[in-house]
Design an enzyme around this catalytic site. Structure first.
Site, PDB file in Angstrom:
ATOM      1  CG  LEU A   1       8.041   4.939 -12.032  1.00  0.00           C
ATOM      2  CD1 LEU A   1       7.162   6.014 -11.398  1.00  0.00           C
ATOM      3  CD2 LEU A   1       9.230   4.642 -11.140  1.00  0.00           C
ATOM      4  CG  ASP A   2       8.526  -1.315  -9.283  1.00  0.00           C
ATOM      5  OD1 ASP A   2       7.676  -1.197  -8.382  1.00  0.00           O
ATOM      6  OD2 ASP A   2       9.736  -1.059  -9.109  1.00  0.00           O
ATOM      7  NE  ARG A   3      -0.613  -3.991  -9.485  1.00  0.00           N
ATOM      8  CZ  ARG A   3      -1.190  -4.064  -8.292  1.00  0.00           C
ATOM      9  NH1 ARG A   3      -0.441  -4.214  -7.204  1.00  0.00           N
ATOM     10  NH2 ARG A   3      -2.509  -3.985  -8.173  1.00  0.00           N
ATOM     11  CG  ASP A   4       5.007  -3.381  -5.541  1.00  0.00           C
ATOM     12  OD1 ASP A   4       3.767  -3.384  -5.522  1.00  0.00           O
ATOM     13  OD2 ASP A   4       5.691  -4.422  -5.594  1.00  0.00           O
ATOM     14  CB  SER A   5       7.939   2.390  -7.875  1.00  0.00           C
ATOM     15  OG  SER A   5       8.852   1.394  -7.452  1.00  0.00           O
TER      16      SER A   5
END
Length: 234
Positions: A100-104
Site C-alpha cells: 500500500l503506498d505511503r499515502d494510503s
C-alpha cells in the site's frame, strides 16, 4: 528447490525480493555466491548476509493482518525510518504481501510464507482487493462507468473492475491486479485527485473495526481459507 523460492520460504522476503537479494550477491549456497536459477539440494547450507537460514516448520508460519496508517512505507528495509517492519516489531522475520503506498491506509497482510506471497500478488490468480476512495470533487456516473471498463495508465490498460458510488465524492472499487499507485493513476486520468484511499478487504479477509496501527494474527479459519483460495496444499 530453486534458490529464490528457498529464500522466500525461509521467510527472508517475497520471491521478487529474493531475486533482488540474489542479484546483490547477498545469498550464498555452501559459501559460494548464489546465482539466479540455482538449485538448493538436501544438505546444502544457504546463508543470507553470512547468516545461515533454514525452512520453518509449516505449523510455525505467520499470517498477520495490519491496519496500516498513512505515513508508513511497505518496505523491509529497516534503514527507512517509516518502514512497516520496524513499526510492527514482530519477533520473527516477516514481509508484506504486496504494498500500500505511503499515502494510503488500511488492510495489508504480512507473512513469512513466500509461496503465499507469490500467489497473492500474481494477477492471474484473480484475488480481489476492495478499496474505499475519496476524491476532490463530485463524482459523475460516467466516471464510475469509465473506470470499470479499463483506464490507460503506465503503458497498459487496466483490467475491467467493479466500482460503485457511495457518496458525492466517494466510491468503492474492487481490483484483481495491483499496478503501481493504480487507483490514484486511474483517477488522475479523469482529472480527479484522491484525498483518501483505504483498503477494506483482501479476498475473504475484511478490515472491519480493526483500529488503525494495530495488527492481529489471522484466525485458523481465515488462514485455512487463505491457503485454499491460493491453491496451496499443506
Amino acid at each position: 528447490m530453486r534458490i529464490n523460492r528457498y529464500v522466500a520460504q525461509a521467510g527472508i522476503s517475497s520471491r521478487r525480493g529474493a531475486d533482488r537479494l540474489i542479484d546483490e550477491g547477498r545469498i550464498t549456497i555452501n559459501g559460494q555466491v548464489a546465482v539466479t536459477g540455482a538449485q538448493v539440494q538436501e544438505g546444502d547450507v544457504v546463508a543470507f548476509d553470512g547468516v545461515a537460514i533454514s525452512l520453518p516448520r509449516e505449523d510455525d508460519r505467520v499470517y498477520i493482518a495490519f491496519n496500516k496508517p498513512v505515513g508508513i512505507t511497505c518496505t523491509s528495509d529497516r534503514r527507512r525510518k517509516d518502514n512497516i517492519i520496524s513499526y510492527i516489531n514482530y519477533p520473527k522475520r516477516i514481509f508484506t504481501v504486496g504494498r500500500l503506498d505511503r499515502d494510503s491506509r488500511g488492510l495489508i497482510l504480512l507473512t513469512d510464507d513466500g509461496d503465499l506471497a507469490y500467489r497473492l500478488t500474481r494477477t492471474e490468480y484473480g484475488h480481489e482487493k476492495e478499496y474505499r476512495v475519496t476524491v476532490d470533487k463530485s463524482i459523475t456516473p460516467s466516471f464510475i462507468e469509465s473506470i470499470q471498463k479499463g483506464v490507460p495508465i503506465l503503458d497498459t490498460v487496466t483490467m475491467p473492475c467493479r466500482a460503485w458510488q457511495t457518496g458525492d465524492k466517494e466510491f468503492g472499487i474492487i481490483l484483481t491486479q495491483g499496478l503501481n499507485r493504480q487507483i490514484r493513476r486511474m483517477c488522475e486520468h479523469f482529472r480527479y485527485s484522491v484525498t483518501d484511499l483505504v483498503r477494506t478487504r483482501i479476498m475473504h479477509i475484511a478490515l472491519g473495526s480493526q483500529p488503525v496501527g494495530i495488527w492481529r494474527e489471522l484466525t485458523p479459519k481465515e488462514t485455512e481459507e487463505l491457503l485454499r483460495l491460493s491453491r496451496i496444499k499443506r
